[in-house]
Every structure is written in C-alpha cells, then in structure tokens.
Design an enzyme around this catalytic site. Structure first.
Site, PDB file in Angstrom:
ATOM      1  N   CYS A 136       0.823  -1.226   0.000  1.00 22.82           N
ATOM      2  CA  CYS A 136       0.000   0.000   0.000  1.00 22.82           C
ATOM      3  C   CYS A 136       0.848   1.263   0.000  1.00 22.82           C
ATOM      4  O   CYS A 136       0.355   2.339  -0.354  1.00 22.82           O
ATOM      5  CB  CYS A 136      -0.935   0.014   1.203  1.00 22.82           C
ATOM      6  SG  CYS A 136      -1.916  -1.485   1.380  1.00 22.82           S
ATOM      7  N   HIS A 153      -9.471   1.052  -2.842  1.00 24.42           N
ATOM      8  CA  HIS A 153      -8.042   1.095  -2.539  1.00 24.42           C
ATOM      9  C   HIS A 153      -7.234   0.212  -3.492  1.00 24.42           C
ATOM     10  O   HIS A 153      -6.880  -0.915  -3.169  1.00 24.42           O
ATOM     11  CB  HIS A 153      -7.839   0.656  -1.081  1.00 24.42           C
ATOM     12  CG  HIS A 153      -6.417   0.483  -0.658  1.00 24.42           C
ATOM     13  ND1 HIS A 153      -5.385   1.274  -1.135  1.00 24.42           N
ATOM     14  CD2 HIS A 153      -5.846  -0.390   0.221  1.00 24.42           C
ATOM     15  CE1 HIS A 153      -4.247   0.889  -0.584  1.00 24.42           C
ATOM     16  NE2 HIS A 153      -4.498  -0.115   0.241  1.00 24.42           N
ATOM     17  N   CYS A 158      -0.355   3.184   5.821  1.00 24.21           N
ATOM     18  CA  CYS A 158       0.183   1.936   6.366  1.00 24.21           C
ATOM     19  C   CYS A 158       0.275   0.905   5.249  1.00 24.21           C
ATOM     20  O   CYS A 158      -0.370   1.032   4.208  1.00 24.21           O
ATOM     21  CB  CYS A 158      -0.675   1.417   7.507  1.00 24.21           C
ATOM     22  SG  CYS A 158      -2.373   1.038   7.055  1.00 24.21           S
TER      23      CYS A 158
END
Length: 392
Positions: free
Chosen positions: A90, A348, A378
């Site tokens: 990510c 996402h 994160c």
C-alpha cells in the site's frame, strides 16, 4: 538540495475489482493512460521525462514485466524514457514519489513521473504462490503472512476499538465522499477512460463484453447507514472487520509529474505543490494499522513541525480501525483529517492510493488556500510511509 515540485496529477476513476469497468483492462494501458494525461497537463514534452517510477502492490501478471517501462512505451514516450516498478504494497505509490523526489532534489534529474497502478481483477485471482511461504521465518513469525483482515481484527481487539465505532466512522466517511462528489472535487482529478469490461448477468450467469467510459469512482455508497452496516457478517468469526468497514478491492492508476521547482518556475509551469520528503516506520506485522502514527511523528520531527503547522492530514483508510487508531494517537482535528473521505468508500488500488493521496491532498490545499499537509499510509508487513507536502 533542490526543491521538488508536483506540476501535474491525473488518475482514473477507481473501479470495483472483478465487477467494475476495469475488470478486463491490462496494467500497461491502464498505467499508460494516466502517464499520457499527466504529461499533457504539465505541458512538457514526453521526451523530457527522465524516469518513470511506478508503485504496484502486486507486480506480476498483468502488472508484471516492469509495467513502468512498458507503460511508458505504450504511452508514446519513446524508447529513450526508462522506467522502474517498485513494491511496498500500500505504500508503493508514496515510495515511487519519494524515489523521484530524491533524484530531483539531488540534481540527478529535472523532470520525472511517479505513478501507481493496481489491477486486482486480473492479478489477485491468479497470484503465484509457489515458494510464497518461507518456513523458517513463518515458524518464528507467522504474522508476517497474516491477511490484512487479520491484522485489522487484531488491532481492534488489542486497542479496544469497537465494531460500532468503526461503523460510525464509515458512515461519516461516506458522507464526506458524497459531499466531495457533489462539489466536483474528484471529477477535477479523474481523466475519463474508454475501456471494455466484462458484464455477467446475475440470473443467467452469462457474460458479455461491453464498451464503457470510466469517468467516476464506482465504490461510494452515500446511502450507507449504521443499520445496514450492522447486518454485515464479520470476515472472521468473532472479529469486527466487515466488508463495510474495510477498504474495497479496486482497480485503478494515478500519476504525478515532478520537476525541479526552479526549472518549473523559469518555464512558467504551474506548480501544484512541493514534495518535502518521506519518512518510514515499522511495527510488528500483526499491528500493521498502527504504523502510521510513528511514521508521521518521525516525519514531523525530521522537518521540525508542530501539529499546529499542519493544515490537512490524510490518514489512510485501509480499514476504519486504521484511521480511528492513528487519529486518536496523533490527536489530529477531525475537521482537517480525511476531509473528503477515504478508501473505505472510494476503494483502494494498492499501488495507486499513495499517488491519489499526494495529488488530491495538494488540490485540497489549493482549494483552501492553505500551506502544509501530511499524508500517512500503512502497508503490509507492519510498515507505513508518511509524506510532507507544501504549497509554495
């Protein structure tokens, strides 16, 4: 060291994985689309791009074979423009931006692109798990291979963040996204993309290909209620993570053009903002969600900043529990935190998200005529990236 300017930002709409508009779109044309439009917005010649750094959480299959270099070729940049694909899950997008910024700040490059891409639809169902687990480390630290859903449940339980608090946060985030959509904020950054998608009839299960134009984010559910969220089963029995309070699996791509700020000013290239730097933090892998707070603290100490110096905070919505934990730890004011909602509502695409946060946060600073923002993301393995952004 030279100041590093972000001079253009473009992204696709965020599409639902498997069921959305990008479910048949290969990672090369997906990335090429935003590279091409970002360069056009910047008003620079493609041949001036000295590197293309693309973040990707799952760099294999349709996003493998160095998608950065291949997308640059597909975008028409020419054989003389190199590219590299980087993976910090990510945190890949912000890491790509940091690599580009570091080269420009050091005087090694004048103009380059940082981008991010993810095709969950085409890659995740076909991941290569041959050798995926390394037994000696797995026996010592099994949580390295935990799913992100497991880490979210672990953090919620350990730090006492209830299912109700998570769901309430989601309702608020969905409202903020709906308000941003109504104000046209996301439309300002999305470049429409004509694609072919596979559509499957729910009744007959027959599939067909259909031409569509993706010009919006597919994920938001403005009618989300506490009652509706409460009906969703947890991913794991006894847990608090559900499909409603976790970020959606999604496809998408985004890109920013970055330049030596002095060179941009001399040429009259509009500057969206300055990339001041990135810092990292790591925590136990099972506590992935909590890594944002130490990364941001490290970033602010490095730049000598106080909380009162920050006009906007963007705390990654990997899960509702992620934002709730880090907001409480950092005590960021809600009125300047995730002001346009986040990934729980929007989706996402792992590699893209950091680029979206970078570009959209700079646009929001400009709208508010404010100066400084901090972004924290994160990432799998118990890590986080945090970046400092400024308007000149």
């Amino acid at each position: 060291m030279k100041d590093v300017a972000v001079v253009a930002y473009a992204r696709t709409g965020i599409a639902k994985a498997s069921r959305g508009a990008l479910n048949q779109t290969h990672g090369i044309p997906l990335t090429a689309h935003v590279l091409r439009h970002a360069v056009q917005q910047a008003g620079v010649d493609p041949g001036e791009i000295e590197d293309v750094v693309v973040g990707c959480g799952l760099p294999e299959g349709a996003t493998g074979h160095n998608v950065a270099r291949n997308a640059a070729l597909e975008a028409g940049f020419g054989e003389g423009v190199p590219g590299i694909t980087v993976n910090r899950y990510c945190g890949s997008g912000l890491s790509a931006a940091s690599i580009v910024a570091s080269r420009i700040a050091a005087g090694e490059a004048t103009c380059a692109i940082a981008a991010g891409v993810e095709s969950i639809s085409l890659v995740q169902p076909h991941l290569n798990f041959e050798g995926f687990f390394y037994a000696p480390l797995q026996q010592r630290m099994p949580t390295v291979w935990w799913t992100m859903n497991q880490t979210a449940d672990y953090v919620a339980k350990k730090y006492g963040i209830s299912r109700e608090a998570q769901d309430a946060y989601v309702v608020g985030s969905q409202k903020r996204v709906a308000a941003a959509v109504a104000a046209g904020k996301f439309a300002e950054e999305i470049v429409p993309f004509a694609v072919v998608m596979k559509v499957t009839d729910k009744t007959t299960q027959q599939s067909a290909l259909r031409e569509v134009v993706l010009d919006r984010d597919e994920g938001p559910r403005p009618d989300t209620t506490m009652e509706g969220l409460a009906k969703l089963p947890p991913v794991y029995p006894g847990g608090t993570t559900t499909a409603g309070n976790a970020s959606q699996l999604s496809d998408g791509a985004g890109a920013v053009v970055m330049m030596d700020a002095d060179a941009a000013a001399r040429r009259g290239v509009p500057i969206l903002g300055l990339f001041r730097g990135m810092q990292l933090a790591s925590v136990p892998p099972e506590e992935m969600s909590i890594a944002i707070a130490p990364a941001i603290r490290k970033l602010m100490k490095h730049h000598g900043l106080a909380m009162s110096d920050i006009d906007l905070f963007e705390l990654h919505e990997a899960y509702a529990v992620t934002t709730l934990y880090n907001q409480a730890q950092l005590q960021t004011p809600w009125e300047i935190t995730n002001v346009n909602g986040g990934a729980v509502a929007l989706g996402h695409p792992y590699g893209m998200s950091g680029i979206r946060y970078l570009g959209s946060t700079l646009l929001e600073l400009r709208r508010r005529e404010r100066r400084r923002a901090v972004v924290g993301v994160c990432t799998a393995g118990g890590m986080a990236t945090a970046a400092c952004l400024e308007r000149p």
